[in-house]
Write a protein that holds these residues in place. Structure first.
Motif, mmCIF file in Angstrom:
data_model
loop_
_atom_site.group_PDB
_atom_site.id
_atom_site.type_symbol
_atom_site.label_atom_id
_atom_site.label_comp_id
_atom_site.label_asym_id
_atom_site.label_seq_id
_atom_site.Cartn_x
_atom_site.Cartn_y
_atom_site.Cartn_z
ATOM 1 N N GLY A 52 0.809 -1.212 0.000
ATOM 2 C CA GLY A 52 0.000 0.000 0.000
ATOM 3 C C GLY A 52 0.842 1.262 0.000
ATOM 4 N N ILE A 53 1.897 1.284 0.802
ATOM 5 C CA ILE A 53 2.786 2.451 0.838
ATOM 6 C C ILE A 53 3.377 2.692 -0.540
ATOM 7 N N ASN A 54 3.864 1.613 -1.173
ATOM 8 C CA ASN A 54 4.505 1.761 -2.481
ATOM 9 C C ASN A 54 3.535 2.259 -3.540
ATOM 10 N N THR A 55 2.340 1.686 -3.600
ATOM 11 C CA THR A 55 1.409 2.089 -4.667
ATOM 12 C C THR A 55 0.892 3.507 -4.459
ATOM 13 N N LEU A 56 0.718 3.910 -3.205
ATOM 14 C CA LEU A 56 0.297 5.284 -2.941
ATOM 15 C C LEU A 56 1.406 6.284 -3.294
ATOM 16 N N ASN A 57 2.661 5.900 -3.050
ATOM 17 C CA ASN A 57 3.774 6.796 -3.368
ATOM 18 C C ASN A 57 4.062 6.862 -4.865
ATOM 19 N N GLU A 58 3.738 5.786 -5.594
ATOM 20 C CA GLU A 58 4.140 5.697 -6.990
ATOM 21 C C GLU A 58 3.053 6.102 -7.987
ATOM 22 N N ALA A 80 3.929 3.552 7.189
ATOM 23 C CA ALA A 80 2.781 4.186 6.535
ATOM 24 C C ALA A 80 2.467 5.532 7.185
ATOM 25 N N VAL A 81 2.434 5.558 8.501
ATOM 26 C CA VAL A 81 2.115 6.797 9.218
ATOM 27 C C VAL A 81 3.181 7.858 8.943
ATOM 28 N N ALA A 82 4.457 7.442 8.916
ATOM 29 C CA ALA A 82 5.541 8.387 8.634
ATOM 30 C C ALA A 82 5.429 8.971 7.235
ATOM 31 N N ALA A 83 4.813 8.223 6.320
ATOM 32 C CA ALA A 83 4.620 8.703 4.947
ATOM 33 C C ALA A 83 3.355 9.555 4.803
ATOM 34 N N ASP A 112 -9.015 -5.548 19.220
ATOM 35 C CA ASP A 112 -7.961 -4.959 20.047
ATOM 36 C C ASP A 112 -6.606 -5.060 19.353
ATOM 37 N N TYR A 113 -6.367 -6.191 18.697
ATOM 38 C CA TYR A 113 -5.118 -6.364 17.940
ATOM 39 C C TYR A 113 -5.004 -5.279 16.874
ATOM 40 N N TYR A 114 -6.079 -5.045 16.134
ATOM 41 C CA TYR A 114 -6.036 -4.017 15.095
ATOM 42 C C TYR A 114 -5.792 -2.631 15.697
ATOM 43 N N ARG A 115 -6.421 -2.349 16.830
ATOM 44 C CA ARG A 115 -6.219 -1.043 17.461
ATOM 45 C C ARG A 115 -4.770 -0.842 17.884
ATOM 46 N N ALA A 116 -4.175 -1.877 18.469
ATOM 47 C CA ALA A 116 -2.842 -1.745 19.034
ATOM 48 C C ALA A 116 -1.742 -1.865 17.986
ATOM 49 N N CYS A 117 -1.969 -2.686 16.949
ATOM 50 C CA CYS A 117 -0.865 -3.100 16.089
ATOM 51 C C CYS A 117 -0.993 -2.693 14.631
ATOM 52 N N VAL A 118 -2.189 -2.384 14.155
ATOM 53 C CA VAL A 118 -2.396 -2.209 12.718
ATOM 54 C C VAL A 118 -2.706 -0.772 12.339
ATOM 55 N N ILE A 119 -3.651 -0.132 13.006
ATOM 56 C CA ILE A 119 -4.089 1.187 12.549
ATOM 57 C C ILE A 119 -3.126 2.266 13.022
ATOM 58 N N GLY A 120 -3.193 3.418 12.360
ATOM 59 C CA GLY A 120 -2.337 4.530 12.755
ATOM 60 C C GLY A 120 -2.626 5.768 11.935
ATOM 61 N N GLY A 121 -2.157 6.906 12.431
ATOM 62 C CA GLY A 121 -2.365 8.177 11.763
ATOM 63 C C GLY A 121 -3.508 8.953 12.378
ATOM 64 N N PRO A 122 -3.619 10.244 12.074
ATOM 65 C CA PRO A 122 -4.658 11.104 12.660
ATOM 66 C C PRO A 122 -6.065 10.590 12.369
ATOM 67 N N GLY A 123 -6.845 10.359 13.435
ATOM 68 C CA GLY A 123 -8.226 9.911 13.273
ATOM 69 C C GLY A 123 -8.385 8.461 12.880
ATOM 70 N N ALA A 124 -7.304 7.680 12.915
ATOM 71 C CA ALA A 124 -7.401 6.262 12.526
ATOM 72 C C ALA A 124 -8.394 5.534 13.419
ATOM 73 N N PHE A 125 -9.127 4.585 12.823
ATOM 74 C CA PHE A 125 -10.161 3.899 13.597
ATOM 75 C C PHE A 125 -10.324 2.451 13.169
ATOM 76 N N VAL A 126 -10.979 1.686 14.044
ATOM 77 C CA VAL A 126 -11.297 0.290 13.821
ATOM 78 C C VAL A 126 -12.813 0.142 13.840
ATOM 79 N N LEU A 127 -13.339 -0.612 12.874
ATOM 80 C CA LEU A 127 -14.769 -0.910 12.838
ATOM 81 C C LEU A 127 -14.943 -2.420 12.727
ATOM 82 N N PRO A 128 -15.155 -3.130 13.848
ATOM 83 C CA PRO A 128 -15.276 -4.585 13.802
ATOM 84 C C PRO A 128 -16.566 -5.025 13.118
ATOM 85 N N VAL A 129 -16.504 -6.174 12.445
ATOM 86 C CA VAL A 129 -17.675 -6.818 11.855
ATOM 87 C C VAL A 129 -17.867 -8.141 12.575
#
Length: 262
Positions: free
Chosen positions: A125-131, A162-165, A191-208
Motif C-alpha cells: 500500500g505504501i509503495n502504490t500510494l507513493n508511486e 505508513a504513518v511516517a509517509a 484490540d489487535y487491530y487497534r494496538a498493532c495495525v491502525i495509525g495516523g490522525p483519526g485512525a479507527f477500527v470498525l469490527p464486523v
C-alpha cells in the motif's frame, strides 16, 4: 486582427484551469482473501464492497468533497507474496464512475491464497500510494482481515512506515468465525487491530461481528473516510502499543504450522 487574437489568447490562457490529478482522497482498499476465508465469505465480501460503492450516500460523499473526486484502488491480499490488484487506481468523479468501479469488483472472483501478511499488504500500500500519479489531499489505507499478521515481518514496522509517509491506516477486523477453525481464531482481533495495525490522525477500527453487518459496515466506513469526519467511537485510545502482543499471529502460526491454513 491576428495580433489582437494572439493577445487575447495570451491573456486568457492563465485563466483556464490546468488538468490535474488532484483529488480529495486516495483510498486504497486492501481486502483479505487468505485461506481462512470460506468461498461464501469471499463472495459476501466482494459484493459488500460493490454494493457500498454503488450506494447513493457514498456517491454523494464523493461528489460533495472539495474537488468532488476521489481515487480508488481495490487490492486482494494474503501472504507477503500473494497480493493482487483487482481494480487499479481510478479517479471517481461521477455516479457512473463509482458504479463502474463497483461492477469491476463484482465481476471478479478468484480463489483464496495462503498465509496472512498484514505487514506485506501495508508495504504494498505504501509503495502504490507513493508511486501513482495522483495528488490526494488525504491518503488512506483501508485494510480488512479475519486474523492477525503471521507472515512477512513485524506489522508495527509496516504501520509506522505508513504513518511516517502521511498515510492513515484504518482497520476492518472480520470477527465472524464462519470460515476459520478455533485454533486460528483470535478472540480480541479488534484490540489487535487497534494496538498493532491502525495509525495516523483519526485512525479507527470498525469490527464486523456477523456477515449480515458487512455491507452496512463498509458503507458507513467509506462515508467516514471519504467525508474526512473523525469517528470518535471507534478511535484507538485505550490500548497502548506496548500493552498488546503484536506478534501473537506469528506465535499462533508457529504453534499450528502443521496445518498451515491462514
Amino acid at each position: 486582427m491576428r495580433c489582437l487574437l494572439i493577445l487575447f489568447l495570451t491573456l486568457w490562457a492563465p485563466m483556464v484551469p490546468a488538468q490535474t490529478n488532484e483529488v480529495d482522497l486516495e483510498l486504497l482498499l486492501l481486502v483479505d482473501v487468505s485461506r481462512s476465508m470460506s468461498p461464501r465469505e469471499l463472495e459476501i465480501q466482494r459484493r459488500g464492497y460493490a454494493e457500498a460503492l454503488s450506494d447513493p450516500e457514498v456517491i454523494d460523499a464523493i461528489l460533495n468533497g472539495l474537488t468532488g473526486r476521489i481515487a480508488l484502488s481495490y487490492v486482494e491480499w494474503a501472504g507477503a507474496d500473494s497480493i493482487r490488484p483487482v481494480v487499479d487506481w481510478t479517479i471517481i468523479d461521477s455516479a457512473a464512475d463509482a458504479r463502474a468501479f463497483a461492477g469491476a469488483i463484482d465481476a471478479t472472483f478468484r480463489n483464496s491464497m495462503r498465509r496472512t501478511s498484514i505487514s506485506g499488504a501495508l508495504g504494498y500500500g505504501i509503495n502504490t500510494l507513493n508511486e501513482n500519479d495522483i495528488d490526494g489531499l488525504r491518503r488512506v489505507i483501508d485494510i480488512s482481515g479475519d486474523g492477525p499478521n503471521n507472515h512477512g515481518g513485524d506489522v508495527r514496522i509496516a504501520r509506522d512506515r505508513a504513518v511516517a509517509a502521511g498515510i492513515v491506516v484504518n482497520g476492518l477486523p472480520l470477527m465472524t468465525r464462519d470460515g476459520i477453525g478455533t485454533r486460528w481464531h483470535l478472540e480480541n482481533l479488534d484490540d489487535y487491530y487497534r494496538a498493532c495495525v491502525i495509525g495516523g490522525p483519526g485512525a479507527f477500527v470498525l469490527p464486523v461481528l456477523s456477515w449480515v453487518e458487512f455491507a452496512p459496515a463498509i458503507k458507513r466506513k467509506l462515508i467516514l473516510e471519504i467525508a474526512g469526519d473523525t469517528p470518535r467511537l471507534w478511535q484507538a485510545q485505550a490500548i497502548l502499543p506496548d500493552a498488546y502482543d503484536c506478534l501473537i499471529g506469528e506465535k499462533i502460526w508457529r504453534r499450528n504450522r502443521v496445518y498451515e491454513l491462514p
